[in-house]
Design an enzyme around this catalytic site. Structure first.
Site, PDB file in Angstrom:
ATOM      1  N   LYS A  73       1.063   4.529  -2.983  1.00 43.22           N
ATOM      2  CA  LYS A  73       0.671   5.768  -2.912  1.00 43.22           C
ATOM      3  C   LYS A  73       2.118   6.645  -2.981  1.00 43.22           C
ATOM      4  CE  LYS A  73      -3.249   5.724  -1.710  1.00 43.22           C
ATOM      5  NZ  LYS A  73      -4.843   5.665  -3.226  1.00 43.22           N
TER       6      LYS A  73
ATOM      7  N   TYR B   4       0.329  -1.372   0.327  1.00 42.56           N
ATOM      8  CA  TYR B   4       0.185  -0.135  -0.171  1.00 42.56           C
ATOM      9  C   TYR B   4       1.064   1.024  -0.167  1.00 42.56           C
ATOM     10  CZ  TYR B   4      -3.497   4.073   0.745  1.00 42.56           C
ATOM     11  OH  TYR B   4      -4.038   4.750   1.826  1.00 42.56           O
TER      12      TYR B   4
END
Length: 253
Positions: free
Chosen positions: A150, A146
């Site tokens: 990002k 994750y």
């Protein structure tokens, strides 16, 4: 004026849709859950005369992203918001879920940003908001995939911004980088934050306000601003250790 918002059936995306609808924008709302989209469409149409179109679509499928661009034209605002996370040791998290995350958090953003940016540059107007995270500025042990997705969104947007500046283009790109927000993200990521979570509507309102004022870095909350600022001056190894301790506390056992 027309805005296209992905991940619009819940959380920040849904709240940004509410705010833009109130400001008179026609909306195209994209998400996988058709039932939630239809319920939300009725809610918005009862509040405003602005047009609300819904599209039920899985953006983790590359061809769907390209088809969306073909179907939805003349967009003034693109908000790339669809995405999800997962938490756990990298060797123990589910590979298929991670690959779906990469396709949703990176590939879909990449495709839609590129295709709509070409359109916007051709008419020399338009705005793109990519929803990133504080996670995009630091290593993220126990949420490695994750955080990495990002980071990609942050770097891609920073790079495009400089290209647009050099070309003296009127097209705008911005990134929203919140900390923990109280949304359905926690359930999907299997985490429980042991810290203050921001209100989704307040984050969305702040984001739209700064976005329409052409701000590039949109960072809600002083605590998040300080965290990002100090992450630039602390060795990555130390940031990783701190992040590990924070992540370990929020894993649901």
């Amino acid at each position: 004026m027309k805005a296209l918002i992905t991940g619009a059936s819940s959380g920040i995306g849904k709240d940004m849709a509410r705010i833009l609808n109130k400001n008179g924008y026609d909306l195209v709302l994209v998400a996988r859950d058709e039932k939630k989209l239809r319920e939300f469409q009725k809610e918005l149409e009862n509040l405003n005369n602005a047009r609300v179109e819904i599209i039920s679509m899985d953006l983790s499928i590359e061809e769907n992203c390209k088809e969306l661009h073909k179907c939805v034209t003349d967009v003034d605002i693109l908000i790339n918001n669809a995405g999800f996370g997962d938490c756990g040791n990298f060797t123990k998290t589910d590979l298929n879920k991670e690959l779906s995350m990469i396709r949703t958090n990176i590939i879909a953003y990449h495709i839609l940003t590129k295709l709509y940016l070409v359109d916007m540059k051709a008419k020399n107007s338009g705005k793109i908001l990519n929803v990133a995270s504080i996670a995009g500025f630091m290593p993220g042990p126990l949420m490695a995939t994750y955080y990495s997705t990002k980071s990609y969104v942050v770097r891609l947007s920073q790079s495009i911004r400089e290209e647009l500046k050099k070309e003296k283009s009127n097209v705008q790109i911005s990134i929203l980088c919140p900390g923990p927000v109280k949304t359905n993200f926690n359930n999907v990521a299997n985490v429980n934050f042991h810290m203050r979570e921001a209100n989704s509507f307040h984050v969305a309102k702040y984001a739209i306000n700064k976005f329409l004022k052409r701000k590039f870095y949109i960072i809600p909350g002083l605590d998040v601003k300080f965290a990002i600022f100090f992450s630039h001056f602390i060795p990555s190894s130390l940031v990783a250790k701190i992040t590990y301790m924070v992540q370990k506390r929020k894993i649901i056992k």
